[in-house]
Design an enzyme around this catalytic site. Structure first.
Site, PDB file in Angstrom:
ATOM      1  N   HIS A 162       0.958  -1.036  -0.132  1.00  0.00           N
ATOM      2  CA  HIS A 162       0.123  -0.010   0.213  1.00  0.00           C
ATOM      3  C   HIS A 162       0.985   1.502  -0.114  1.00  0.00           C
ATOM      4  O   HIS A 162       1.938   1.004   0.689  1.00  0.00           O
ATOM      5  CB  HIS A 162      -0.931   0.453   1.121  1.00  0.00           C
ATOM      6  N   GLU A 165       1.984   3.645   3.207  1.00  0.00           N
ATOM      7  CA  GLU A 165       2.574   2.645   4.304  1.00  0.00           C
ATOM      8  C   GLU A 165       3.670   2.253   3.819  1.00  0.00           C
ATOM      9  O   GLU A 165       4.074   1.442   4.058  1.00  0.00           O
ATOM     10  CB  GLU A 165       2.039   1.425   4.135  1.00  0.00           C
ATOM     11  N   HIS A 307       2.099  -3.934   6.636  1.00  0.00           N
ATOM     12  CA  HIS A 307       1.535  -3.245   6.330  1.00  0.00           C
ATOM     13  C   HIS A 307       1.634  -2.153   7.100  1.00  0.00           C
ATOM     14  O   HIS A 307       2.114  -1.832   8.732  1.00  0.00           O
ATOM     15  CB  HIS A 307      -0.099  -3.151   6.532  1.00  0.00           C
ATOM     16  N   GLU A 366       0.414  -4.824  10.925  1.00  0.00           N
ATOM     17  CA  GLU A 366       0.674  -3.953  11.018  1.00  0.00           C
ATOM     18  C   GLU A 366       1.254  -3.048  11.581  1.00  0.00           C
ATOM     19  O   GLU A 366       0.928  -3.349  12.543  1.00  0.00           O
ATOM     20  CB  GLU A 366      -1.349  -3.086  12.019  1.00  0.00           C
TER      21      GLU A 366
HETATM   22 ZN   LIG Z   1      -2.092  -1.657   3.889  1.00  0.00          ZN
END
Ligand SMILES: [Zn+2]
Length: 396
Positions: A162, A165, A307, A366
């Site tokens: 992403h 990110e 992420h 994350e």
């Molecule tokens: Zn992500």
């Protein structure tokens, strides 16, 4: 740095001269046959750079070696064209200098170009790091994979699926740098001897899966080249792209995988958008295809996709995850303080597809907490939390 072979040399002798572990010298010179070194051949010694030194009055190679705490045999081999008995005042020779600090120091606005520049330097200093392209982005940037280690256990970490990110990219890059430093300086990381892991693992890193998206977030519409008008219209004319997650076609790469893709597509945008659009079909985007091909080509025992944000680790997919997934995630959780979460109502991600296809442990990690994009001021804290997970990837 490069040195030149003299009669009777061996990689073992170079390891003695330089203090660099033999496996690293072998891995840095894979094009050479260690049993057939030829006089005059160049050999790479990792963990050193050659610096210029100007000959002063009364200098000899022996005295220079003494005062710099370098074996004179190393000095001779890094200066093959210097006549030791005919040094001239003012003449320049090369001095081997050990690298003891990271070269990755500027992690802010970490664009694709910044990563490429850092990688060139890293590979020059640590030629045991292998680099290859696994495909090209929509705007034709090479998607770069690094490999470090000579072992049979293959593990994988990727970042920046992403765009917004992108902080995940320098986290992976700094780890690669710290790993190489630990290996060449015999310095443990958190008490762990890294050479053991180098010899048992081959760690695959794709620090930036979505280079076009990252450059768009950091540099704005100009980074989109011919797609400038297109991305501006998707962004409602807004020149601030900090909310962008997709690739340059407006496809969310982490919604592209054939693992309940239809379920995801039914509830997500049905046309290109800054985030969440899964594409008109699974695996339509070159970046997503490159990552699928990579996983199919290698038997990764563990796959981690980095992420931001939330300090959670997602580790299951539809009950298809093997028992080892839970054991590993418990270790990840204990070393990072991040919460392990088995299932989440989100599909078609790389982790989902990886578990479904290979029934091996796959994770979406994350990093950090706050609002995306996370401020770079959080970098050190995030790196420290993530370091434990990257180390655990090697020892689990
Ligand atoms: Zn992500």
């Amino acid at each position: 740095m490069k040195i030149q072979v003299i009669q009777g040399d061996s990689f073992w002798y170079y390891s003695q001269l330089s203090g660099i572990p033999l496996p690293l010298i072998i891995a840095s010179n894979q094009q050479l046959n260690p049993n057939q070194l030829m006089i005059g051949q160049e050999v790479s010694i990792p963990g050193y750079q050659a610096v210029a030194y100007t000959i002063q009055a009364n200098d000899t190679l022996w005295s220079i070696a003494q005062s710099n705490q370098i074996p004179v045999d190393l000095l001779l081999r890094i200066n093959p064209n210097v006549q030791p008995t005919q040094l001239q005042i003012g003449q320049t020779i090369s001095l081997p200098q050990r690298i003891t600090t990271p070269i990755i120091t500027d992690v802010n606005n970490y664009t694709y170009e910044k990563m490429v520049t850092d990688l060139q330097r890293l590979i020059e200093l640590y030629p045991f790091i292998q680099q290859q392209s696994i495909g090209n982005s929509v705007l034709d940037k090479e998607i770069i994979e690094l490999q470090i280690g000579s072992g049979s256990r293959q593990k994988h970490i990727n970042g920046s699926f992403h765009a917004q990110e992108w902080i995940t990219t320098p986290v992976i890059m700094l780890f690669l740098n710290d790993y190489a430093l630990a290996l060449t300086n015999h310095s443990p990381i958190r008490g762990l001897d890294m050479l053991t892991y180098f010899e048992t693992n081959t760690l695959s890193l794709v620090p930036m899966v979505n280079p076009d998206g990252v450059n768009l977030v950091i540099n704005g519409a100009e980074a989109a080249g011919s797609q400038q008008d297109f991305v501006l219209s998707l962004n409602n004319g807004n020149t601030d792209f900090s909310g962008w997650k997709a690739n340059i076609n407006g496809v969310d790469l982490n919604n592209q995988y054939p693992a309940l893709w239809e379920t995801e597509a039914a509830r997500k945008p049905d046309s290109p958008a800054p985030r969440d659009f899964p594409g008109y079909e699974p695996l339509s985007e070159p970046e997503a295809i490159a990552m699928a091909d990579l996983a199919r080509a290698r038997p990764f025992e563990i796959m981690n996709a980095f992420h931001t944000q939330g300090e959670v680790i997602f580790w299951g997919y539809q009950g298809m995850e093997p028992p080892a997934s839970e054991t590993i995630v418990q270790e990840y959780s204990s070393v990072s303080g991040y919460e392990a979460v088995q299932y989440v109502d989100s599909f078609a991600g790389y982790k989902d597809w990886f578990i479904q296809e290979f029934r091996r442990p796959g994770y979406t990690v994350e990093l950090g907490s706050g609002m995306n994009p996370l401020p770079i001021s959080q970098f050190d804290e995030i790196y420290q939390e993530t370091l434990g997970i990257m180390l655990a990837t090697l020892y689990m």
